[in-house]
Design a protein around this motif. Sequence first.
Motif, short mmCIF file in Angstrom:
data_model
loop_
_atom_site.label_atom_id
_atom_site.label_comp_id
_atom_site.label_asym_id
_atom_site.label_seq_id
_atom_site.Cartn_x
_atom_site.Cartn_y
_atom_site.Cartn_z
N GLU A 44 0.85 -1.19 0.00
CA GLU A 44 0.00 0.00 0.00
C GLU A 44 0.88 1.23 0.00
OE1 GLU A 44 -3.44 0.21 2.15
OE2 GLU A 44 -4.00 -1.82 1.63
N VAL A 45 0.37 2.31 -0.59
CA VAL A 45 1.12 3.57 -0.56
C VAL A 45 1.30 3.98 0.90
CG1 VAL A 45 1.10 6.01 -1.18
CG2 VAL A 45 0.34 4.29 -2.83
N PRO A 46 2.53 4.15 1.37
CA PRO A 46 2.76 4.43 2.80
C PRO A 46 2.34 5.83 3.19
CG PRO A 46 4.83 4.52 1.59
CD PRO A 46 3.80 4.06 0.61
N GLY A 47 1.94 5.98 4.45
CA GLY A 47 1.59 7.30 4.95
C GLY A 47 2.81 8.14 5.27
N TYR A 48 3.91 7.46 5.55
CA TYR A 48 5.20 8.12 5.81
C TYR A 48 6.28 7.40 5.02
CZ TYR A 48 2.93 10.41 9.77
OH TYR A 48 2.09 11.16 10.54
N PRO A 49 7.38 8.07 4.75
CA PRO A 49 8.46 7.40 4.01
C PRO A 49 8.98 6.18 4.78
CG PRO A 49 8.89 9.76 4.22
CD PRO A 49 7.71 9.46 5.07
N THR A 50 9.22 5.11 4.05
CA THR A 50 9.86 3.94 4.61
C THR A 50 11.37 4.16 4.54
OG1 THR A 50 8.04 2.52 3.89
CG2 THR A 50 10.15 1.45 4.38
N LEU A 51 12.02 4.25 5.69
CA LEU A 51 13.44 4.63 5.74
C LEU A 51 14.29 3.47 6.23
CD1 LEU A 51 13.04 8.17 7.36
CD2 LEU A 51 13.26 7.62 4.94
N PHE A 52 15.46 3.33 5.64
CA PHE A 52 16.42 2.34 6.12
C PHE A 52 17.82 2.90 5.87
CE2 PHE A 52 15.35 1.29 1.75
CZ PHE A 52 16.57 1.09 1.15
N GLY A 53 18.81 2.32 6.53
CA GLY A 53 20.15 2.87 6.46
C GLY A 53 21.13 2.02 5.68
N ARG A 54 22.09 2.71 5.09
CA ARG A 54 23.27 2.07 4.50
C ARG A 54 24.49 2.61 5.23
NH1 ARG A 54 24.46 -0.44 -0.23
NH2 ARG A 54 22.72 -0.98 -1.61
N TRP A 55 25.54 1.79 5.28
CA TRP A 55 26.81 2.27 5.79
C TRP A 55 27.65 2.77 4.61
CZ3 TRP A 55 25.10 -2.58 7.90
CH2 TRP A 55 24.62 -2.47 9.22
N THR A 56 28.49 3.76 4.89
CA THR A 56 29.33 4.28 3.81
C THR A 56 30.26 3.20 3.25
OG1 THR A 56 30.92 5.09 5.45
CG2 THR A 56 29.28 6.66 4.64
N ALA A 57 30.54 2.17 4.05
CA ALA A 57 31.41 1.08 3.57
C ALA A 57 30.80 0.35 2.39
CB ALA A 57 31.69 0.10 4.71
N SER A 58 29.49 0.44 2.19
CA SER A 58 28.84 -0.25 1.07
C SER A 58 28.89 0.57 -0.22
CB SER A 58 27.38 -0.56 1.41
OG SER A 58 26.58 0.63 1.39
N LEU A 59 29.33 1.82 -0.14
CA LEU A 59 29.33 2.68 -1.32
C LEU A 59 30.50 2.37 -2.24
CD1 LEU A 59 28.42 6.17 0.23
CD2 LEU A 59 26.88 4.43 -0.74
N SER A 60 30.29 2.58 -3.53
CA SER A 60 31.36 2.45 -4.51
C SER A 60 31.12 3.49 -5.60
CB SER A 60 31.41 1.02 -5.08
OG SER A 60 30.26 0.76 -5.85
N VAL A 61 31.81 3.36 -6.70
CA VAL A 61 31.72 4.36 -7.77
C VAL A 61 31.57 3.64 -9.12
CG1 VAL A 61 32.95 6.17 -6.55
CG2 VAL A 61 34.24 4.50 -7.91
#
Length: 286
Positions: free
Chosen positions: A86-103
């Motif tokens: 269902e379309v959420p009433g509020y944003p569904t938020l979750f986190g990433r760690w910077t260690a998972s980032l790449s380019v």
Amino acid sequence: MKLAGVRLPGDDIVHIARLDGDTVQIVTDVARFWADARGWTAKAARLTGDAVPVASVRFAPPVPPSARVICVGLNYRAHAAEGSFEVPGYPTLFGRWTASLSVDDVPAPVPAGEPGLDWEGEVAAYVAEPLCDVDPGTALAAVLGYSTFNDLTARRAQKLTTQWTLGKNGDRSGPIGPIVTADAVGDLRDGLRIQTRVNGAVVQDGNTRDMIFGVGEVLSLISRTLTLNPGDVIATGTPDGVGYVRTPPWLLQAGDVVEVEIDRLGTLRTPIVGADGRAPRREGIA
């Protein structure tokens, strides 16, 4: 203007540089930059002098180690619908760690035990100044710029529990592009096309005007609970067309190449490799 994270030859420090085609102008190191992002961005625009060839630097995510990467799930109506949410009433938020980032062009491995990785092309926004309990307009005005982002997801791990953290933090599973300053991008509500391709085939073709929650709204909501700091990143969600909802499911395998292309932000290319870091040999290639 484009700003990228780079490492110079023989130096492991990440610098922020102005990206001008096939050259870069070094601005300052990443920690100093985010301590005064507006000031250094203004200085970057005025830089002259000897440029450094792109071929002589290594690109890196343009964020400080202290950055929080907060992602928005189910932020496009059609994407929520394709997953039977269902379309959420509020944003569904979750986190990433910077260690998972790449380019760009850095291989992303399929974790052991996963049938593949799923693609999620999206826009990332960068916070330029502290935000604590602010309204959406103030929050949006604090965005320094935007990047192309791919929220590569390990669906098996994601669905083990109701919390998505594990499936969203695979090694090198968060490729992110250079920062394009907000003045060169405009309002996402006016519409940027987001297209994701796998081995050249279009799998997502959406537009930011279809987002449920705007960048200012999301930042404002987060700021009521925690103070956002310069260098923090918000990944704004993906349109419909992901792989796991297809019949049969279509997931990225070793040897595949996924590209995310977004108007005004550019194209992000990610080769997929196995858990051992290898791609299979293609027929006819030694």
